[in-house]
Design an enzyme around this catalytic site. Structure first.
Site, PDB file in Angstrom:
ATOM      1  N   ARG A  89      -0.956 -21.263  -6.646  1.00  0.00           N
ATOM      2  CA  ARG A  89      -1.523 -21.043  -7.615  1.00  0.00           C
ATOM      3  C   ARG A  89      -2.201 -21.958  -8.121  1.00  0.00           C
ATOM      4  O   ARG A  89      -1.906 -23.087  -7.693  1.00  0.00           O
ATOM      5  CB  ARG A  89      -0.199 -20.761  -8.895  1.00  0.00           C
ATOM      6  CG  ARG A  89      -1.135 -20.854 -10.457  1.00  0.00           C
ATOM      7  CD  ARG A  89      -1.741 -19.316 -10.021  1.00  0.00           C
ATOM      8  NE  ARG A  89      -1.653 -18.520 -11.410  1.00  0.00           N
ATOM      9  CZ  ARG A  89      -1.937 -17.883 -11.665  1.00  0.00           C
ATOM     10  NH1 ARG A  89      -3.349 -17.640 -10.950  1.00  0.00           N
ATOM     11  NH2 ARG A  89      -2.102 -17.272 -13.190  1.00  0.00           N
ATOM     12  N   THR A 376      -6.882  -9.312  -8.326  1.00  0.00           N
ATOM     13  CA  THR A 376      -6.172  -9.436  -7.506  1.00  0.00           C
ATOM     14  C   THR A 376      -5.768  -8.191  -6.221  1.00  0.00           C
ATOM     15  O   THR A 376      -5.950  -7.127  -6.049  1.00  0.00           O
ATOM     16  CB  THR A 376      -4.779  -9.440  -9.103  1.00  0.00           C
ATOM     17  OG1 THR A 376      -4.800 -10.402  -9.460  1.00  0.00           O
ATOM     18  CG2 THR A 376      -3.349 -10.305  -7.088  1.00  0.00           C
ATOM     19  N   THR A 394      -5.047 -14.002  -5.560  1.00  0.00           N
ATOM     20  CA  THR A 394      -6.395 -13.551  -6.496  1.00  0.00           C
ATOM     21  C   THR A 394      -7.539 -14.285  -6.825  1.00  0.00           C
ATOM     22  O   THR A 394      -6.898 -15.647  -6.488  1.00  0.00           O
ATOM     23  CB  THR A 394      -5.742 -13.902  -7.563  1.00  0.00           C
ATOM     24  OG1 THR A 394      -6.435 -13.284  -8.603  1.00  0.00           O
ATOM     25  CG2 THR A 394      -5.132 -14.257  -7.982  1.00  0.00           C
ATOM     26  N   ASP A 416      -6.037 -17.880 -17.393  1.00  0.00           N
ATOM     27  CA  ASP A 416      -4.383 -16.985 -18.001  1.00  0.00           C
ATOM     28  C   ASP A 416      -4.273 -17.938 -18.130  1.00  0.00           C
ATOM     29  O   ASP A 416      -3.176 -17.457 -18.504  1.00  0.00           O
ATOM     30  CB  ASP A 416      -4.426 -17.341 -16.277  1.00  0.00           C
ATOM     31  CG  ASP A 416      -4.269 -15.901 -15.721  1.00  0.00           C
ATOM     32  OD1 ASP A 416      -5.659 -14.444 -16.233  1.00  0.00           O
ATOM     33  OD2 ASP A 416      -4.235 -15.338 -14.455  1.00  0.00           O
ATOM     34  N   SER A 440       1.402 -16.691 -14.511  1.00  0.00           N
ATOM     35  CA  SER A 440       0.869 -15.258 -13.625  1.00  0.00           C
ATOM     36  C   SER A 440       1.854 -14.513 -13.439  1.00  0.00           C
ATOM     37  O   SER A 440       2.887 -14.766 -13.737  1.00  0.00           O
ATOM     38  CB  SER A 440       0.235 -16.167 -12.154  1.00  0.00           C
ATOM     39  OG  SER A 440       0.510 -15.132 -11.486  1.00  0.00           O
ATOM     40  N   SER A 441       1.815 -13.233 -13.318  1.00  0.00           N
ATOM     41  CA  SER A 441       1.963 -11.734 -13.265  1.00  0.00           C
ATOM     42  C   SER A 441       2.160 -11.869 -12.132  1.00  0.00           C
ATOM     43  O   SER A 441       2.913 -10.547 -11.988  1.00  0.00           O
ATOM     44  CB  SER A 441       1.811 -10.690 -14.639  1.00  0.00           C
ATOM     45  OG  SER A 441       1.653 -11.310 -15.996  1.00  0.00           O
ATOM     46  N   GLY A 462      -2.709  -6.013 -10.802  1.00  0.00           N
ATOM     47  CA  GLY A 462      -3.534  -5.460 -11.929  1.00  0.00           C
ATOM     48  C   GLY A 462      -2.577  -5.777 -12.756  1.00  0.00           C
ATOM     49  O   GLY A 462      -2.639  -5.855 -14.036  1.00  0.00           O
ATOM     50  N   GLY A 463      -3.640  -7.735 -12.856  1.00  0.00           N
ATOM     51  CA  GLY A 463      -3.033  -8.582 -13.547  1.00  0.00           C
ATOM     52  C   GLY A 463      -1.485  -8.209 -14.975  1.00  0.00           C
ATOM     53  O   GLY A 463      -0.353  -8.369 -13.721  1.00  0.00           O
TER      54      GLY A 463
END
Length: 556
Positions: A89, A376, A394, A416, A440-441, A462-463
């Site tokens: 990340r 992403t 992403t 984010d 993050s998702s 898809g966020g």
């Protein structure tokens, strides 16, 4: 007409699952999937294949992912059964203070915050790749770059999805000559489908890193190019230094796992909120007979919607980068706690209000919503030894920050973070801090059967909706016993504005009147997804790609 035929062909081929007794890959772009298959055929591991896919996507899918961004990777060792995760990340630079996205005492509008330097985090994918290759790679480092270099030098054609995403942000490119020079038409507009794109600067960067390793990315002329792009950005310039780049490390973190109906569901812990939130929802649903209700039952989708809204309330309150904030991780997935949360769900009516709980070990905190957008990509690879890699990558929104350095798109991942650093006088878990990684998702997931063998590897784009795209597919496979391809094709569901959102034109759209009778507004919405999965079938594997995407499955 050509664009429509291309899209119809992509949707048709994406919906066709492929079976393999040996290795198999699935990715959101056929050219990237082919890069992964090339590595498998050369004797590479699942990691080699996944990293070649990631690099190729940097070229052909710049609107969604790339080496200018970051990713999260989950690895299963086919010989030992061990599971590991690598956190690549992006991180905030040293100059990123908690008020980074505040303006005149108020949070900046997202549209003002994401373009330019302010939103760029230190990219993590190359360090992630190096760590994964060190542990599980077989092929020489440089070989993994070959397909991406060919694509960047020889050129590739714009797909409908890339053209569509470029259309969203092309009006900004008048202020960003670097990205316009690569992707815009002469009139400044988005490239139409079929446009040939060559990116020699990116090819040069890839050759440098192939020859010189990660240090050729984070230092030297390429590191300086990143520093200059951010600190001299035409919009929102902010300090970024070579020291920020040199300090970045990919981190191996313990996998987070939980039980569901005899299965073991595993994925990333923080800074991802994906697995935690999925395990919470599954834990809340376990007391209900989802199998008996079935996929065509309004009650089943009502229950999913209730669990979703309760779990997301916890997500927005308790989750953040555990290197900076205390996260009651085990408390959030504690079975007794989830039983109490599940008791809030009534099978015959909507709760209406969805407050966070207080899990064991939690410190006082207030909820604050972050602002992920639906970019992403996801890909999965399996090799002949049974190693499995599932990875989400992403650059955040369409074409990230709109900045480029050495031909690569730089991310806008720092958006984010929650923009307001405090709420009700208390610090927000996901506020900006130097060196911190935003929540993050992303939800790369591996599921083990009762026999301990991998039965499914999956993930999505898809966020913030990523979690729900994966969640509905897990219910489809584990409860409704659907093939992965059919589970992926199930309607998407989310929430917002006090309403349950269901995928426009889907079976859930037709079910809206029945769902509304549970007492919550239900609206049809555009909820695209980009799922990819591989499932075990006997002694082999079958892949699946989202029929909404341009993704494909390729067997070795």
């Amino acid at each position: 007409m050509i664009a429509r035929l291309f899209l119809l062909f992509a949707l048709f081929t994406a919906a066709l699952p492929a079976y393999a007794a040996g290795g198999i890959v699935t990715a959101a772009d056929p050219r990237a999937a082919e890069a992964g298959r090339e590595m498998l055929r050369a004797g590479g591991s699942a990691t080699d294949a996944a990293m070649a896919i990631m690099l190729a996507l940097s070229v052909v899918e710049p609107q969604s992912s790339g080496i200018g961004g970051g990713g999260l990777l989950v690895h299963h060792d086919g010989r030992t059964g061990a599971i590991a995760t690598v956190d690549g990340r992006e991180a905030a630079p040293a100059a990123a203070t908690p008020d980074r996205f505040m303006q005149d005492g108020r949070p900046m509008p997202f549209a003002s915050a994401f373009p330019g330097g302010k939103s760029v985090g230190v990219p993590g994918n190359i360090r992630l790749m190096a760590e994964a290759h060190r542990q599980w790679g077989r092929l020489p480092w440089a070989k993994l770059f070959e397909p991406a270099i060919r694509l960047a030098e020889g050129g590739y054609k714009v797909t409908p999805r890339m053209s569509q995403f470029a259309g969203y942000v092309a009006p900004l490119w008048k202020d960003f000559p670097g990205i316009a020079a690569i992707y815009a038409r002469d009139d400044g507009k988005a490239p139409p489908v079929g446009t040939l794109i060559r990116n020699p600067a990116l090819a040069k960067l890839l050759r440098d890193v192939a020859a010189g390793g990660p240090d050729a990315f984070y230092g030297g002329r390429n590191g300086q190019a990143i520093v200059d792009a951010v600190s001299k950005a035409p919009v929102n310039p902010v300090p970024l230094t070579l020291a920020d780049l040199a300090a970045y490390r990919a981190k191996e973190r313990p996998a987070l796992c939980g039980a569901y109906r005899g299965y073991r569901v595993c994925g990333m812990g923080p800074p991802s909120s994906g697995t935690t939130t999925i395990l919470q929802m599954l834990g809340m649903l376990e007391r209900f007979d989802m199998a008996a209700l079935g996929k065509d039952s309004p009650e089943a989708w009502h229950l999913i919607g209730e669990a979703m809204q309760l779990a997301y309330a916890d997500r927005d309150t308790w989750l953040g980068d555990t290197d900076f904030v205390s996260v009651p991780l085990q408390g959030l997935i504690d079975r007794d706690y989830l039983a109490r949360r599940s008791a809030l769900i009534a099978p015959d009516h909507a709760r209406g209000t969805y407050e966070p709980g207080v899990p064991p070990g939690a410190e006082p905190r207030t909820a604050a919503v972050s602002g992920e957008v639906s970019g992403t990509t996801h890909f999965v690879a399996v090799d002949g030894d049974g190693d499995v890699v599932t990875m989400t990558s992403t650059v955040e929104g369409p074409f990230g920050s709109q900045l480029v350095a050495s031909g690569m798109v730089l991310n806008n991942e720092l958006t984010d973070f929650t923009f307001a650093p405090e709420k009700d006088g208390a610090p927000v878990a996901n506020r900006v801090e130097p060196g911190k990684r935003p929540l993050s998702s992303m939800s790369p997931t591996i599921v083990y059967g009762p026999d301990g063998k991998v039965v499914l590897a999956i993930g999505s784009a898809g966020g913030k909706r990523i979690i729900m795209h994966v969640m509905k597919a897990l219910v489809g496979v584990l409860d409704w016993k659907l093939p992965a391809a059919d589970a992926i094709a199930l309607p998407n569901i989310f929430f917002g504005g006090g309403a349950l959102q269901v995928e426009q034109g889907s079976a859930l759209d037709a079910m809206r009147p029945a769902l509304a009778r549970f007492g919550q507004p239900v609206v049809a919405a555009d909820l695209p997804s980009k799922l990819n999965a591989i499932e075990r079938i006997g002694d082999g594997w079958r892949g699946a790609a989202d029929p909404r995407s341009e993704g494909v499955v390729l067997a070795e």
